[in-house]
Design an enzyme around this catalytic site. Structure first.
Site, PDB file in Angstrom:
ATOM      1  N   ASN A 161       6.216   6.677   9.544  1.00 57.31           N
ATOM      2  CA  ASN A 161       5.508   6.943  11.030  1.00 57.31           C
ATOM      3  C   ASN A 161       5.966   6.078  11.975  1.00 57.31           C
ATOM      4  O   ASN A 161       5.333   5.001  11.960  1.00 57.31           O
ATOM      5  CB  ASN A 161       4.141   7.367  10.862  1.00 57.31           C
ATOM      6  CG  ASN A 161       3.454   7.902  12.194  1.00 57.31           C
ATOM      7  OD1 ASN A 161       3.940   7.579  13.229  1.00 57.31           O
ATOM      8  ND2 ASN A 161       2.428   8.765  11.699  1.00 57.31           N
ATOM      9  N   PRO A 162       6.854   6.200  12.833  1.00 59.13           N
ATOM     10  CA  PRO A 162       7.189   5.274  13.887  1.00 59.13           C
ATOM     11  C   PRO A 162       6.154   4.828  14.778  1.00 59.13           C
ATOM     12  O   PRO A 162       6.110   3.577  15.124  1.00 59.13           O
ATOM     13  CB  PRO A 162       8.248   5.955  14.740  1.00 59.13           C
ATOM     14  CG  PRO A 162       8.089   7.584  14.375  1.00 59.13           C
ATOM     15  CD  PRO A 162       7.639   7.478  12.948  1.00 59.13           C
ATOM     16  N   GLY A 178       3.320  -4.227   6.946  1.00 57.26           N
ATOM     17  CA  GLY A 178       2.287  -4.885   7.508  1.00 57.26           C
ATOM     18  C   GLY A 178       2.271  -6.348   7.951  1.00 57.26           C
ATOM     19  O   GLY A 178       1.320  -6.805   8.693  1.00 57.26           O
ATOM     20  N   GLU A 179       3.173  -6.986   7.139  1.00 61.05           N
ATOM     21  CA  GLU A 179       3.164  -8.452   7.390  1.00 61.05           C
ATOM     22  C   GLU A 179       4.447  -9.190   7.839  1.00 61.05           C
ATOM     23  O   GLU A 179       4.208 -10.095   8.538  1.00 61.05           O
ATOM     24  CB  GLU A 179       2.918  -9.120   5.732  1.00 61.05           C
ATOM     25  CG  GLU A 179       1.318  -8.491   5.456  1.00 61.05           C
ATOM     26  CD  GLU A 179       1.170  -8.804   4.057  1.00 61.05           C
ATOM     27  OE1 GLU A 179       0.718 -10.139   3.712  1.00 61.05           O
ATOM     28  OE2 GLU A 179       1.352  -8.027   3.193  1.00 61.05           O
ATOM     29  N   ARG A 204      12.929   3.230   5.276  1.00 59.57           N
ATOM     30  CA  ARG A 204      12.431   4.288   5.989  1.00 59.57           C
ATOM     31  C   ARG A 204      11.203   4.224   6.506  1.00 59.57           C
ATOM     32  O   ARG A 204      10.238   3.790   5.731  1.00 59.57           O
ATOM     33  CB  ARG A 204      12.679   5.347   4.919  1.00 59.57           C
ATOM     34  CG  ARG A 204      12.782   6.794   5.857  1.00 59.57           C
ATOM     35  CD  ARG A 204      13.505   7.895   5.240  1.00 59.57           C
ATOM     36  NE  ARG A 204      12.868   8.499   3.927  1.00 59.57           N
ATOM     37  CZ  ARG A 204      13.547   9.329   3.340  1.00 59.57           C
ATOM     38  NH1 ARG A 204      14.640   9.822   3.749  1.00 59.57           N
ATOM     39  NH2 ARG A 204      12.987   9.950   2.105  1.00 59.57           N
ATOM     40  N   GLY A 264       7.457  -2.618   2.775  1.00 60.56           N
ATOM     41  CA  GLY A 264       6.129  -2.653   3.571  1.00 60.56           C
ATOM     42  C   GLY A 264       6.238  -3.378   4.886  1.00 60.56           C
ATOM     43  O   GLY A 264       7.305  -4.179   5.065  1.00 60.56           O
ATOM     44  N   GLY A 292       0.738  -1.357   0.014  1.00 59.80           N
ATOM     45  CA  GLY A 292       0.016   0.034  -0.025  1.00 59.80           C
ATOM     46  C   GLY A 292       0.836   1.360  -0.057  1.00 59.80           C
ATOM     47  O   GLY A 292       0.926   2.087  -0.944  1.00 59.80           O
ATOM     48  N   GLN A 297       2.063  -1.806  13.712  1.00 60.33           N
ATOM     49  CA  GLN A 297       2.239  -2.686  12.805  1.00 60.33           C
ATOM     50  C   GLN A 297       2.957  -3.961  13.028  1.00 60.33           C
ATOM     51  O   GLN A 297       2.481  -4.993  12.929  1.00 60.33           O
ATOM     52  CB  GLN A 297       2.582  -2.094  11.471  1.00 60.33           C
ATOM     53  CG  GLN A 297       1.450  -1.425  10.756  1.00 60.33           C
ATOM     54  CD  GLN A 297       0.268  -2.247  10.075  1.00 60.33           C
ATOM     55  OE1 GLN A 297       0.702  -3.036   9.164  1.00 60.33           O
ATOM     56  NE2 GLN A 297      -0.748  -2.256  10.710  1.00 60.33           N
TER      57      GLN A 297
END
Ligand code: FES
Ligand code: FES
Lengths: 211, 697
Positions: B586-587, B659-660, B583, B657, B509, B593
């Site tokens: 947003n930490p 998220g996974e 990079r 990415g 995304g 995540q």
């Protein structure tokens, strides 16, 4: 069979006709358009539907609406307006101006969030947000239970328990979060409890739990 | 695309823009869309796993007050395309799995719809069904490719010869269970068919991609895409199961078209989700490693057997990570499928990598044990210089950095490698490690538009926020690409009326949509400079991804596990992950995540297991009381850290990415830690006490 009842929802008396099979959750979501409480399982297994009824946390999917005639029901949305004091509102608006990125307004415009809600945002205690209204209400109800000295399964001995990680986690375990924000939910609840305690000792507003 | 070097907003710990809406519960999810005169839809599901419906008696249902229509294969409209048999709702009498939709009731309240659905009498001609996955089935086949388009098998060198010649070998079989995504928000669609003119379909659908959903639904109904709108500002979690429309979306649209002008609401019940909303296939993984005494791997093989449904193929790419993770001159990976009478499997968080890093990361631990070598050192020793298989250079690869940083944060150096020797009270204590990996995926298409409205740069793209933070991170990217404060950027997402966006899947995304936003910002500045007039607007789209480099994110996960000596109960007081994922935009949202993925990995390791009864084809534990996921009290300390990683080759933001990757490797690290605690190797997930008790006695 249809029955007419009046329920006070977030401070507003609402008159409605319900099927006697209708749960409080469906009455709120499908008949009154009050969609703050969520349906995650409809079987009392996830906690997403948690609301306060008479000040206590209940699973609205396991509560028949007809049993709530005359009851005071508070959802996460209702917690916000309920706790607003002029000072807090001012303080919060000021804080929001400081936070770049919350300016988009659709969100929280003119609303005064409950300390639990503010702590959830501070600690990023959610992702998708679907379990969140239930978590927030459950935390408010739980902090009140705790304040009244109710023990939990992990409370040892007879002394007053401390609100440590294990106590919070245990008492919040009826609220599932598939995004798994648990490690942020615990500190959020502790932070809110501290904020409330600090205010109470200053003689200002209490925990905001409706009785 | 050139790299964004000057960043002001990217990397800042900004709170979620949708935070207040979520803590209040005022964010509108699909089922909740306020619409007048909405009616309710409730499906009737098959109670056999294979056969035909021979009788559908709807009389009693139709006689009920408040019932508006009962949809059956006899009354439902014919769809334009039934190529995707999962989506071919009510088109024929065939039953391909238990729980398939055979009828549906539309009524003016949810109670009546549900009651009437229970009154529909269904008769069947039942055929023998098969649901059991076994590696010795004689009907296993090789799929043409595995998800989405990787070769099913790969081979380099001669694994068998290398195994025979190796000084140390391990040859073991590992299994992962059937899992259900179970997002907290049940799959839901509100559908409205406006019959005016040629007709127009609006779907308020809980989806990871409004545009892909529109494309699928338009083709199933034979409608032009411009006659379909899909809206989804908020998604109550998806984890892959909302990545593609499932049959309920078609059913809701069918019902809406049967009742023009009336909005139709459908939310699957939690129970229905276990057969209708996708799941992760169980897998059987035979893993072989051969090495010399110094720990250099000479043979590596992963042979996967898994399940798909007879009505639609989904081939999970379980063998994929073993193709590129460690160096080995001889390597083989294969996938074999059994097509059975089960619900249709689909994407679940990190399809391929998540199950495919269980066996391979436990077998590494077993090899380390046999070599008498530290499992971290074993991994470092087998670090490849270029991507195995393709020979491409890595755009960046910091697995070693993650392992080292994690080891130091976790206190690994004090570890005594012997299993089963640490006891604290009634608990045996152990630690374990495993690697994580996830590819940097970028979808081929996405477009964004940026327009100056007064003081505000409005950024529009039909992207999705499943809790991933898109509402918050896209403005950060747009702000830096435009060179303006983030407070002057507003984003609009989640609607097909906005420019086309790819699915929120494969952790692609932010990479894909963010790249489109950067293109739009550059086009905007190129056209208008720094003094744009009000209303100035520019559009940008992603180009072809650069294929020169092998692009992956990496991580290392460390687990402390406690095993009760009397009961075999397993507790995990500490999970620590270190990731190298480019990079971090947003930490705050990134950390969520990572810890969310790791906790879901813990859930997979200890709890999750969909129990499919072979006699009925039914997932018997089909609710949240019996399909256990981690609850708050199951989770203790979960820490996520990341390395500073500069990768100019992945995209303009330098991001990968995230998220996974957090769910990848966790279950292996847990199993490795449990072995270290009590000396029992659990090769079959979940790690439950029944698998430990016999050895503890
Ligand atoms: S919806 Fe009530 S507990 Fe899940
Ligand atoms: S925030 Fe998504 S389920 Fe809790």
């Amino acid at each position: 069979m249809d029955t007419e009842i009046t329920v006070r929802v977030d401070g507003v008396p609402r008159r409605l006709t319900v099927d006697t099979r209708t749960t409080l959750l469906d009455a709120l979501r499908e008949r009154l358009g009050v969609t703050s409480p969520k349906k995650g399982c409809d079987h009392g297994q996830c906690g997403a539907c948690t609301v306060l009824s008479g000040g206590q946390r209940v699973l609205s999917c396991l509560t028949l609406a007809v049993t709530q005639a005359g009851a005071q029901v508070v959802t996460a949305e209702g917690l916000a307006s309920e706790t607003a004091t002029t000072d807090e509102a001012h303080e919060q608006r000021h804080e929001q101006r400081q936070h770049e990125g919350t300016h988009d307004g659709t969100h929280a415009a003119g609303r005064c969030l409950h300390p639990v809600q503010r702590a959830f945002i501070d600690c990023d205690a959610f992702q998708c947000g679907y379990c969140t209204p239930g978590q927030v209400v459950s935390a408010v109800g739980m902090l009140d239970e705790f304040a009244r000295g109710w023990p939990s399964a992990v409370t040892s001995g007879t002394e007053a328990p401390r609100l440590d990680r294990a106590e919070v986690a245990e008492r919040m375990s009826g609220n599932l979060c598939r995004c798994a924000a648990y490690v942020n939910i615990v500190p959020a609840v502790q932070q809110a409890a501290e904020a409330s305690a600090a205010r109470t000792s200053e003689g200002a507003a209490g925990t905001g739990v409706a009785r | 695309m050139t790299f964004l070097s000057d960043t002001e907003a990217i990397g800042r710990d900004l709170p979620r823009r949708d935070g207040a809406a979520k803590v209040l519960g005022s964010a509108t999810y699909a089922f909740e869309t306020p619409l007048d005169g909405a009616v309710h839809l409730h499906p009737v599901q098959s109670t056999i796993a294979r056969g035909r419906v021979t009788e559908l008696d709807t009389t009693a249902a139709e006689a009920l007050d408040g019932v508006l229509a009962v949809l059956t294969p006899g009354t439902a409209e014919r769809l334009a395309s039934t190529d995707d048999r999962e989506l071919a709702a009510l088109q024929d009498e065939e039953v391909g799995f238990r729980g398939q939709i055979v009828a549906a009731v539309i009524a003016d309240s949810s109670e009546v719809a549900r009651h009437a659905a229970a009154l529909v009498r269904v008769g069947y001609e039942q055929a023998a069904h098969e649901t059991e996955l076994r590696a010795d089935r004689d009907d296993l086949y090789t799929p043409e490719s595995v998800n989405p388009d990787f070769p099913s098998d790969t081979a380099e060198g001669d694994v068998d010869a290398a195994m025979a010649a190796a000084e140390v070998t391990v040859d073991e079989t590992y299994t992962t269970a059937m899992y259900h995504n179970n997002p907290m928000e049940p799959h839901a669609t509100t559908a409205l068919w406006d019959p005016d003119g040629d007709g127009f379909l609006t779907l308020w659908d809980s989806t990871q991609g409004v545009h892909p959903t529109r494309t699928t639904i338009a083709s199933v109904f034979g409608l032009d895409e411009d006659r379909v709108r899909v809206v989804c500002p908020y998604v109550g979690g998806g984890f892959g199961s909302k990545g593609q429309p499932h049959v309920h979306v078609v059913l809701a649209a069918l019902a809406a078209r049967a009742l023009p002008g009336r909005p139709v609401r459908l939310a699957l019940t939690r129970q229905q989700m276990f057969s209708l909303a996708g799941h992760r296939t169980p897998t059987i993984q035979r893993c072989r490693l051969g090495a010399d005494k110094a720990g250099t791997i000479t043979a590596l093989a992963v042979d996967v057997v898994e399940r798909t449904s007879r009505i639609k193929e989904f081939a999970e790419q379980t063998g994929l990570p073993a193709r590129t993770m460690y160096a080995s001159p001889n390597r083989r990976t294969t996938h074999r499928l059994a097509a059975l009478d089960v619900p249709v499997p689909s994407w679940m968080r990190a399809p391929g990598e998540c199950p495919g890093m269980f066996g391979p990361e436990v077998v590494m631990d077993e090899l380390a044990e046999r070599l008498g070598m530290d499992p971290i050192e074993l991994r470092i020793r087998n670090e490849p210089d270029v991507e195995p298989g393709s020979g491409k250079p890595f755009s960046s690869r910091n697995l070693v950095g993650c392992l080292r940083e994690g080891a130091s944060r976790f206190g690994w150096s004090e570890r005594d490698p012997r299993p089963g020797v640490r006891r604290r009270g009634d608990w045996l204590v152990g630690t374990g490690v495993a690697s994580s990996t996830y590819p940097v995926n970028r979808m081929a298409q996405s477009t964004a538009t940026i327009r100056l409205e007064g003081d505000c740069y409005v950024t529009e793209i039909g992207a999705a926020d499943l809790g991933t933070g898109t509402w918050t991170t896209l403005p950060q990217i747009a702000a830096d690409a435009l060179g303006v404060p983030v407070s002057r950027v507003e984003v609009r997402i989640g609607d097909t009326d906005l420019p086309m966006a790819s699915v929120a899947g494969g952790s692609s995304g932010t990479t894909t949509w963010g790249s489109a936003v950067v293109e739009a910002a550059r086009a905007f500045r190129a056209r208008y400079g720094t003094e744009p007039p009000d209303g100035a607007e520019a559009t940008g789209s992603v180009g072809d991804p650069d294929q020169k480099y092998a692009k992956h994110a990496y991580g290392a996960q460390f687990v402390e596990a406690h095993v009760n000596v009397d009961t075999g109960e397993v507790r995990v007081p500490r999970l620590l992950g270190v990731f190298a994922a480019g990079r971090i935009i947003n930490p705050r949202t990134a950390r969520s995540q990572f810890i969310g993925g790791m906790t879901m990995g813990l859930s997979m390791a200890l709890h999750e297991d969909s129990v499919l009864d072979p006699r009925t084809g039914h997932v018997v534990n089909h609710d949240l009381a019996e399909y256990h996921i981690t609850a708050n009290a199951d989770v203790d300390v979960v820490e996520a850290h990341w390395l500073t990683e500069h990768d100019p080759h992945v995209n303009a933001m330098g991001s990968k990415g995230i998220g996974e990757i957090g769910i990848v490797g966790t279950a292996a690290a847990v199993s490795n830690a449990v072995w270290h605690a009590c000396g029992v190797r659990v090769r079959d997930l979940p790690v439950t006490l029944d698998k430990l008790l016999p050895a503890l006695e």
